[in-house]
Design an enzyme around this catalytic site. Structure first.
Site, PDB file in Angstrom:
ATOM      1  NE  ARG A   2      -0.846   0.603   4.902  1.00 12.48           N
ATOM      2  CZ  ARG A   2      -0.512   1.785   5.415  1.00 12.48           C
ATOM      3  NH1 ARG A   2      -0.693   2.894   4.745  1.00 12.48           N
ATOM      4  NH2 ARG A   2       0.045   1.859   6.616  1.00 12.48           N
ATOM      5  CG  HIS A   3       0.921   5.865  -1.619  1.00  7.59           C
ATOM      6  ND1 HIS A   3       1.256   6.806  -0.684  1.00  7.59           N
ATOM      7  CD2 HIS A   3       1.456   6.297  -2.789  1.00  7.59           C
ATOM      8  CE1 HIS A   3       1.953   7.779  -1.254  1.00  7.59           C
ATOM      9  NE2 HIS A   3       2.094   7.490  -2.539  1.00  7.59           N
ATOM     10  N   PRO A   4       2.044   4.557   1.551  1.00  5.95           N
ATOM     11  CG  PRO A   4       4.209   5.380   1.943  1.00  5.95           C
ATOM     12  CD  PRO A   4       3.377   4.648   0.929  1.00  5.95           C
ATOM     13  CG  LEU A   5       2.590   9.377   2.673  1.00  2.00           C
ATOM     14  CD1 LEU A   5       3.483  10.352   1.928  1.00  2.00           C
ATOM     15  CD2 LEU A   5       2.613   9.669   4.171  1.00  2.00           C
ATOM     16  CG  PHE A  33      -2.175   4.356  -4.111  1.00  2.00           C
ATOM     17  CD1 PHE A  33      -1.083   3.558  -4.409  1.00  2.00           C
ATOM     18  CD2 PHE A  33      -2.376   5.509  -4.873  1.00  2.00           C
ATOM     19  CE1 PHE A  33      -0.209   3.912  -5.439  1.00  2.00           C
ATOM     20  CE2 PHE A  33      -1.511   5.863  -5.905  1.00  2.00           C
ATOM     21  CZ  PHE A  33      -0.423   5.060  -6.186  1.00  2.00           C
TER      22      PHE A  33
END
Lengths: 387, 387
Positions: free
Chosen positions: A234-237, A241
């Site tokens: 996953r996208h950390p931010l 996503f």
């Protein structure tokens, strides 16, 4: 197997590279230069050649590993401890534009090729070295392989599942990254030479390159003091996503911003989640990431991924299956981009090698052939040309 | 914060880049050019600027993500739908060497900047585009982010633990890889221009770049028919070449060949394993990889990793701890290689950004400043220079 008729010689077609590299980081650098049109003369030790010629699996006596990264080069076997062969090397260097090597620091000296000697004898030569830690600093003499620089740099610490161990990146990014930065530094030095008339020294460290590839992670740590960790796919931010599970496997969705999130909810008929107070803003969605993922997967597990990819793709949201290497080898986009080269002419087995991404621009290699050379295959020709 | 006195301007110091890029792949490309000495003029939309200016965490109102990849550039805010601003863009293009953009294919046309127009008006310009799938092919108009090209290419399928799911590479290799290949193609095109007098078109696809980074995996599949899979951190063909667990954490060892294996067994006092019929050759060790790992970890778990790293390192075998990002930020080797740049002068927080690996060669950026620009920070200067 000849190149297709639309091929034009690449932009580096006027450059000659003397290539003393072995294994991966150095040979990947000279592969890039060859695919951009340079003539690459690969110097190998007699009998054994580049050690990577012996990496399995072998096919028809040739290593597929070696073949995939030594396409489009010419091979010349030289014993650099032997005076006539050293003389030939010096004749090559006096005609060449670029010398590239990836021995441990010190080995070139032992071969009588000190930096002082090379730079004073061939002042216009670009002399490039790739090594684990570079030609300077307290660690310069230490040995390193791809796994070591991935481990030291922090790359492994941020690669993997959140509940799993630090993990090596599945491609040899420690070597390939260094090869890419080195090729860029080399061509830039060639550009500088056109202005100044002088060659220069290129000194690339595999560790520096790995750290450079982690740029924003270091910046974030230095500012926040929070040590970056593994977060799976996953996208950390930003969320959602990530990878998601459908009835028959995983796929990925990338949504950025409120508008795209609303489109996604409508596409998958979960408009109800748009009213959910936990998911009203990017910040709230990030805060409730596990709950949102769980809600979405409840939906996705009911149907096959092809169903979801069609709906979500039609809504204009970036999404895709998670392919294996096999899934992409006959892909129409990659076909049209000319990314694969078929080297199997006359062979019993299919050899599909991957070109560098410059192939889409119609560049051909600087070599008379696409495939990787047999050991000393071009020795007689090169000897008659330079001796 | 001025550069140290030993800094020399980089090899691309005579080049001017007009930079229409946003987010990561394009900005990373122009960061590389800036760190090699080029003057990079970053064009941003008024008010909002590059979208990545808004990626958290913010510090003093600035995004650390944005700052880490836009160091050493000049910012000019232009409204490209506004005639006077378009005229200024064209004045810049008439003086520039390179135009780089990473919009979705078609967006440049909508801005009135068709390829035909640019190439006929500025025949010496290098016009470079970076996009998800490239400027040609059936997928050219599809949207893509880093996660999508990692998923499509097969990169995720070979990244992760053997018993775990496909995993995104922890750094945005889909973007950074494309930025690297693009910068190399651009500088090569500049070299070609010196010979031919003509500019050219650079067309880089993020997907092509990911597939290129998997080169030997595709070749291996095409020859053997075996689909490459995840193998955690170990080398798929050589053993012991993996992570191992000590009493207080993991570390890595890389041994290649019999001699190094024998040295390792002596260093850790497990000469008994040299007599074990399962471990007599590289092939046998690979075949009995789980048993060998288990024997070694039995030994390693008894002592701390510092103990083992000292013994194994002294034997000349490549090995290292698995660091976090925090472990390396004050490392003496990286310090000497000049890889970090301290941007915190006058600020309350420490800002340590990562330079590209060219910093070790003493290259300074082409910019008057090391840090990333505020939106339109250089607007007045550039307008007075070009209007």
């Amino acid at each position: 197997m000849s190149l297709s008729p639309s091929v034009r010689k690449g932009p580096l077609q006027d450059l000659v590279v003397v290539d003393l590299t072995r294994y991966l980081a150095g040979p990947y650098c000279s592969l890039l230069l060859a695919d951009l049109g340079a003539r690459v003369i690969k110097i190998e030790t007699p009998q054994r050649g580049d050690d990577s010629r012996h990496v399995p699996p072998l096919q028809g006596g040739q290593s597929t590993y070696f073949m995939s990264i030594n396409r489009g080069k010419e091979s010349l076997a030289l014993n650099l401890k032997d005076e006539p062969d050293r003389e030939l090397l010096h004749k090559l260097l006096s005609e060449a534009d670029i010398l590239v090597e990836n021995f441990r620091p010190g080995v070139m000296d032992k071969l009588g090729l000190t930096e002082e000697h090379i730079r004073s004898t061939y002042p216009e030569l670009i002399y490039a070295s790739i090594s684990g830690f570079g030609q300077t600093g307290p660690w310069r003499d230490l040995p390193a392989y791809d796994l070591v620089v991935q481990a030291l740099s922090g790359m492994m610490s941020i690669n993997g599942q959140a509940d799993g161990p630090p993990t090596r990146v599945g491609t040899s990014i420690g070597d390939l990254g260094a090869g890419l930065y080195a090729a860029l530094a080399i061509v830039s030095a060639v550009h500088e030479r056109a202005r100044t008339g002088e060659g220069s020294r290129v000194d690339i460290s595999m560790l520096d390159c790995q750290v450079a590839l982690l740029e924003s992670h270091y910046m974030r740590y230095s500012v926040t003091g929070e040590i970056p960790d593994r977060v799976g796919s996953r996208h950390p931010l930003i969320t959602p996503f990530d990878t998601f599970e459908a009835a028959d496997g995983h796929f990925v969705i990338c949504t950025v911003g409120d508008a795209m999130f609303q489109q996604l909810m409508r596409a998958i008929e979960r408009e109800d989640l748009l009213q959910d107070p936990r998911f009203q803003s990017p910040q709230l969605r990030l805060q409730h990431e596990p709950e949102l993922k769980s809600e979405l997967e409840k939906q996705f597990r009911g149907r096959a991924r092809a169903h979801w990819l069609e709906l979500i793709g039609e809504a204009g949201i970036p999404c895709s299956p998670i392919n294996t290497v096999a899934d992409m080898i006959d892909n129409p986009q990659l076909e049209q981009r000319n990314i694969f080269v078929d080297l199997s002419s006359g062979a019993e087995v299919e050899y599909k090698a991957v070109r560098t991404p410059f192939a889409a621009m119609g560049y051909g290699s600087g070599s008379p052939q696409d495939w990787a050379p047999m050991l000393d295959e071009h020795g007689p020709k090169i000897r008659s040309e330079f001796e």
